[in-house]
Design a protein around this motif. Structure first.
Motif, PDB file in Angstrom:
ATOM      1  N   LEU A  25      79.241  -9.833 -20.202  1.00 46.10           N
ATOM      2  CA  LEU A  25      79.052  -8.955 -21.570  1.00 46.10           C
ATOM      3  C   LEU A  25      79.449 -10.267 -22.662  1.00 46.10           C
ATOM      4  CD1 LEU A  25      78.904  -6.562 -22.439  1.00 46.10           C
ATOM      5  CD2 LEU A  25      81.017  -5.522 -22.643  1.00 46.10           C
ATOM      6  N   GLY A  26      78.220 -10.165 -23.970  1.00 43.31           N
ATOM      7  CA  GLY A  26      78.216 -10.658 -24.619  1.00 43.31           C
ATOM      8  C   GLY A  26      78.178 -10.719 -26.006  1.00 43.31           C
ATOM      9  N   ASP A  31      73.286 -17.541 -26.246  1.00 42.90           N
ATOM     10  CA  ASP A  31      74.468 -18.602 -25.373  1.00 42.90           C
ATOM     11  C   ASP A  31      74.157 -17.921 -23.934  1.00 42.90           C
ATOM     12  OD1 ASP A  31      74.995 -19.723 -27.493  1.00 42.90           O
ATOM     13  OD2 ASP A  31      76.282 -18.704 -28.320  1.00 42.90           O
ATOM     14  N   LEU A  32      74.364 -16.183 -24.111  1.00 35.73           N
ATOM     15  CA  LEU A  32      74.107 -15.709 -22.610  1.00 35.73           C
ATOM     16  C   LEU A  32      72.810 -16.774 -22.089  1.00 35.73           C
ATOM     17  CD1 LEU A  32      75.008 -12.397 -23.518  1.00 35.73           C
ATOM     18  CD2 LEU A  32      76.656 -13.873 -22.491  1.00 35.73           C
ATOM     19  N   SER A  33      71.724 -16.177 -22.664  1.00 33.16           N
ATOM     20  CA  SER A  33      70.317 -17.462 -21.727  1.00 33.16           C
ATOM     21  C   SER A  33      70.365 -18.239 -21.983  1.00 33.16           C
ATOM     22  CB  SER A  33      69.284 -16.710 -23.235  1.00 33.16           C
ATOM     23  OG  SER A  33      69.440 -15.892 -23.099  1.00 33.16           O
ATOM     24  N   ARG A  34      70.747 -19.415 -22.421  1.00 35.72           N
ATOM     25  CA  ARG A  34      70.880 -20.757 -22.303  1.00 35.72           C
ATOM     26  C   ARG A  34      72.279 -20.911 -20.812  1.00 35.72           C
ATOM     27  NH1 ARG A  34      70.464 -24.933 -25.408  1.00 35.72           N
ATOM     28  NH2 ARG A  34      71.627 -26.509 -25.220  1.00 35.72           N
ATOM     29  N   LEU A  35      73.687 -20.314 -20.975  1.00 35.22           N
ATOM     30  CA  LEU A  35      74.186 -20.205 -19.608  1.00 35.22           C
ATOM     31  C   LEU A  35      73.301 -19.352 -18.625  1.00 35.22           C
ATOM     32  CD1 LEU A  35      76.531 -20.016 -17.377  1.00 35.22           C
ATOM     33  CD2 LEU A  35      76.751 -18.401 -18.779  1.00 35.22           C
ATOM     34  N   LEU A  36      72.042 -19.022 -18.376  1.00 35.91           N
ATOM     35  CA  LEU A  36      71.259 -19.020 -17.317  1.00 35.91           C
ATOM     36  C   LEU A  36      70.508 -19.946 -17.098  1.00 35.91           C
ATOM     37  CD1 LEU A  36      71.069 -14.721 -17.267  1.00 35.91           C
ATOM     38  CD2 LEU A  36      72.998 -16.239 -15.619  1.00 35.91           C
ATOM     39  N   ASP A  37      70.259 -20.455 -18.191  1.00 31.34           N
ATOM     40  CA  ASP A  37      69.117 -21.554 -18.407  1.00 31.34           C
ATOM     41  C   ASP A  37      69.707 -22.934 -16.982  1.00 31.34           C
ATOM     42  OD1 ASP A  37      66.745 -20.021 -18.925  1.00 31.34           O
ATOM     43  OD2 ASP A  37      67.465 -20.721 -21.000  1.00 31.34           O
ATOM     44  N   THR A  38      70.644 -23.349 -17.644  1.00 32.85           N
ATOM     45  CA  THR A  38      72.094 -23.913 -17.513  1.00 32.85           C
ATOM     46  C   THR A  38      71.892 -23.908 -15.395  1.00 32.85           C
ATOM     47  OG1 THR A  38      72.664 -25.249 -19.096  1.00 32.85           O
ATOM     48  CG2 THR A  38      73.187 -24.984 -17.514  1.00 32.85           C
ATOM     49  N   LEU A  39      72.510 -22.927 -15.322  1.00 36.18           N
ATOM     50  CA  LEU A  39      72.474 -22.961 -13.884  1.00 36.18           C
ATOM     51  C   LEU A  39      71.421 -22.431 -13.213  1.00 36.18           C
ATOM     52  CD1 LEU A  39      74.961 -19.460 -13.888  1.00 36.18           C
ATOM     53  CD2 LEU A  39      75.962 -21.113 -13.209  1.00 36.18           C
ATOM     54  N   ALA A  40      70.168 -21.971 -13.450  1.00 34.10           N
ATOM     55  CA  ALA A  40      69.077 -22.586 -13.017  1.00 34.10           C
ATOM     56  C   ALA A  40      68.022 -23.758 -12.505  1.00 34.10           C
ATOM     57  CB  ALA A  40      68.105 -21.403 -13.491  1.00 34.10           C
ATOM     58  N   GLY A 182      74.286  -7.290 -23.363  1.00 35.15           N
ATOM     59  CA  GLY A 182      75.121  -7.176 -24.919  1.00 35.15           C
ATOM     60  C   GLY A 182      75.323  -5.822 -24.925  1.00 35.15           C
ATOM     61  N   ASP A 183      75.152  -4.979 -23.639  1.00 30.47           N
ATOM     62  CA  ASP A 183      75.301  -3.535 -23.435  1.00 30.47           C
ATOM     63  C   ASP A 183      76.445  -2.951 -23.033  1.00 30.47           C
ATOM     64  OD1 ASP A 183      74.599  -0.637 -22.770  1.00 30.47           O
ATOM     65  OD2 ASP A 183      72.408  -0.824 -23.934  1.00 30.47           O
ATOM     66  N   ALA A 193      82.599  -6.692 -11.476  1.00 35.92           N
ATOM     67  CA  ALA A 193      83.668  -7.414 -12.588  1.00 35.92           C
ATOM     68  C   ALA A 193      82.553  -7.299 -13.525  1.00 35.92           C
ATOM     69  CB  ALA A 193      84.124  -8.721 -11.685  1.00 35.92           C
ATOM     70  N   ILE A 194      83.527  -7.419 -14.777  1.00 35.70           N
ATOM     71  CA  ILE A 194      83.191  -8.234 -16.059  1.00 35.70           C
ATOM     72  C   ILE A 194      83.809  -9.008 -16.555  1.00 35.70           C
ATOM     73  CG2 ILE A 194      82.054  -7.097 -18.164  1.00 35.70           C
ATOM     74  CD1 ILE A 194      82.475  -3.816 -16.134  1.00 35.70           C
ATOM     75  N   GLY A 195      82.796  -9.741 -17.099  1.00 36.21           N
ATOM     76  CA  GLY A 195      83.350 -11.144 -17.468  1.00 36.21           C
ATOM     77  C   GLY A 195      83.154 -11.086 -19.786  1.00 36.21           C
ATOM     78  N   VAL A 196      83.855 -10.566 -20.461  1.00 39.23           N
ATOM     79  CA  VAL A 196      83.743 -10.504 -21.152  1.00 39.23           C
ATOM     80  C   VAL A 196      84.061 -11.418 -22.116  1.00 39.23           C
ATOM     81  CG1 VAL A 196      84.563  -9.050 -23.753  1.00 39.23           C
ATOM     82  CG2 VAL A 196      85.245  -8.008 -21.543  1.00 39.23           C
ATOM     83  N   LEU A 197      83.147 -12.131 -22.948  1.00 38.08           N
ATOM     84  CA  LEU A 197      83.074 -12.868 -23.903  1.00 38.08           C
ATOM     85  C   LEU A 197      83.019 -12.999 -24.950  1.00 38.08           C
ATOM     86  CD1 LEU A 197      80.408 -13.151 -21.323  1.00 38.08           C
ATOM     87  CD2 LEU A 197      80.781 -15.974 -22.084  1.00 38.08           C
ATOM     88  N   SER A 198      83.255 -13.898 -25.674  1.00 38.36           N
ATOM     89  CA  SER A 198      83.073 -14.388 -27.180  1.00 38.36           C
ATOM     90  C   SER A 198      82.666 -15.355 -27.514  1.00 38.36           C
ATOM     91  CB  SER A 198      84.847 -14.154 -28.387  1.00 38.36           C
ATOM     92  OG  SER A 198      84.814 -13.871 -29.630  1.00 38.36           O
ATOM     93  N   GLY A 199      81.073 -14.829 -28.158  1.00 33.91           N
ATOM     94  CA  GLY A 199      80.181 -16.477 -28.530  1.00 33.91           C
ATOM     95  C   GLY A 199      80.862 -17.241 -26.914  1.00 33.91           C
ATOM     96  N   ARG A 200      81.015 -18.403 -26.794  1.00 38.02           N
ATOM     97  CA  ARG A 200      80.530 -18.851 -25.828  1.00 38.02           C
ATOM     98  C   ARG A 200      82.362 -18.914 -25.117  1.00 38.02           C
ATOM     99  NH1 ARG A 200      76.817 -23.865 -26.954  1.00 38.02           N
ATOM    100  NH2 ARG A 200      75.064 -23.347 -28.253  1.00 38.02           N
TER     101      ARG A 200
END
Length: 358
Positions: A25-26, A31-40, A182-183, A193-200
């Motif tokens: 949850l960010g 930034d969230l899209s960038r993380l998944l693009d990197t993993l993929a 973001g919801d 499990a839920i990870g809470v992010l602030s920015g990155r």
């Protein structure tokens, strides 16, 4: 597990149990899209490793990692039918036609798209278009789905229906999910499990109860738990308990967050549903013998259907939100009514003020 996508970004490290869902949850969709693009594998990583079932897939190219990326940035081909949209990526890999047909038929049936197989995207409902995009990913049979804000753009009724569909398909197929959103409702309903992010920055990972009741910092308490945040100074800390003098002059108690010490500025966080309210009879100031209660004035009241939202103003001008069950008697509760607020120390947490931690 993953590493920063840019040298200046903080490292991220997490794991997901097979068949489970980790919801990140960010507050920054990019930034969230960038993380998944990197993993993929669509963006280069800076450091770290990506492990799948104990196998290091970090060096493998996109499409060969066992990870499937679902994103609204990848629309259906407008000139192809639903069936051809699902078949296209398999045909591009030169899979035999009988195998392609069998796989596409199975996914169409799984998603309830049998009757829409010959339709083109322009005539699809939002739900059917969403199912078709998911089906195009499922034909590859990835073991892990990377879900980039998957319900973005859907109306409320469609969002609820597709959330249920995703959960059902994931269970039926034994899929592992990494959801970014973001919801908060998406995260609560889908995430084991839920990870809470602030920015990155990854602030905390845990179950919903842990994040609500034992937040790691004030940003988790306020951003995830909707807690009130009151500024004060610590009078003393004994064991896990802290006494705090608020800006209004009132003294209250709360659990001590990590690093809290005496005479330190702090942010005291308490959720709206954990605050008790008392409306003394008679003149303001009556029944003011409770040292650990906050004198306040009711500033507003709204019936929200599933709860009543009360807004109080403290003597120093700070406001506190309180939630009450809808069955509460509202007789006599009007703006300007004097009140006193209180909570159990275990239901509030005092964290070092961020300026004190620099």
């Amino acid at each position: 597990m993953c590493a920063p996508v840019e040298p200046a970004a903080p490292a991220l490290s997490f794991s997901i149990a097979p068949g489970g869902c980790l919801a990140l949850l960010g507050d920054r969709a990019a930034d969230l899209s960038r993380l998944l693009d990197t993993l993929a594998g669509h963006l280069p990583r800076v450091a770290g490793r990506i492990l799948l079932d104990g196998r290091d897939v970090t060096a493998r190219p996109a499409g060969h990692r066992g990870l499937g990326l679902f994103s609204a940035r990848d629309p259906l081909f407008a000139h192809l039918t639903v069936r051809r949209n699902l078949a296209f990526p398999l045909e591009a890999r030169r899979m035999a036609r009988p195998a392609v047909a069998a796989r596409v038929d199975a996914v169409l049936a799984l998603l309830g798209l049998d009757g829409r197989a010959s339709s083109r995207p322009r005539v699809l409902t939002p739900q059917d278009e969403w199912r078709a995009r998911l089906g195009r990913l499922l034909v590859f049979a990835p073991s892990v789905l990377l879900l980039d804000d998957p319900f973005a753009g859907l109306e409320r009724v469609d969002r609820v229906a597709m959330r249920r569909l995703l959960a059902r398909v994931a269970r039926a197929q034994g899929l592992t999910l990494l959801l970014t959103t973001g919801d908060r409702e998406d995260a609560l309903l889908l995430g084991d499990a839920i990870g809470v992010l602030s920015g990155r920055a990854l602030l905390q990972i845990g179950g919903a109860a842990e994040l609500f009741d034992r937040p790691a910092c004030d940003r988790v308490a306020t951003g995830f738990g909707d807690a009130n945040a009151l500024t004060g100074r610590v009078a003393w800390v004994e064991d896990d308990l802290a006494s705090v003098r608020l800006a209004s002059g009132a003294r209250v108690e709360a659990m001590a967050g990590q690093g809290l010490a005496g005479d330190m500025l702090c942010t005291l966080c308490v959720r709206p549903d954990r605050i008790a309210t008392l409306f003394p009879a008679g003149r303001p100031g009556a029944d003011d013998d409770g040292e650990d209660t906050l004198p306040a004035v009711l500033a507003g009241l709204h019936h929200m259907g599933d709860h009543i939202r009360l807004r109080f103003r403290l003597e120093d001008g700070q406001e506190v939100l309180v939630r009450r069950p809808p069955a509460q008697n509202l007789t006599g509760l009007v703006a300007g009514r004097a009140a006193r607020l209180a909570w159990q120390p275990a239901h509030a947490v005092a964290f070092p003020f961020r300026g004190e931690m620099r």
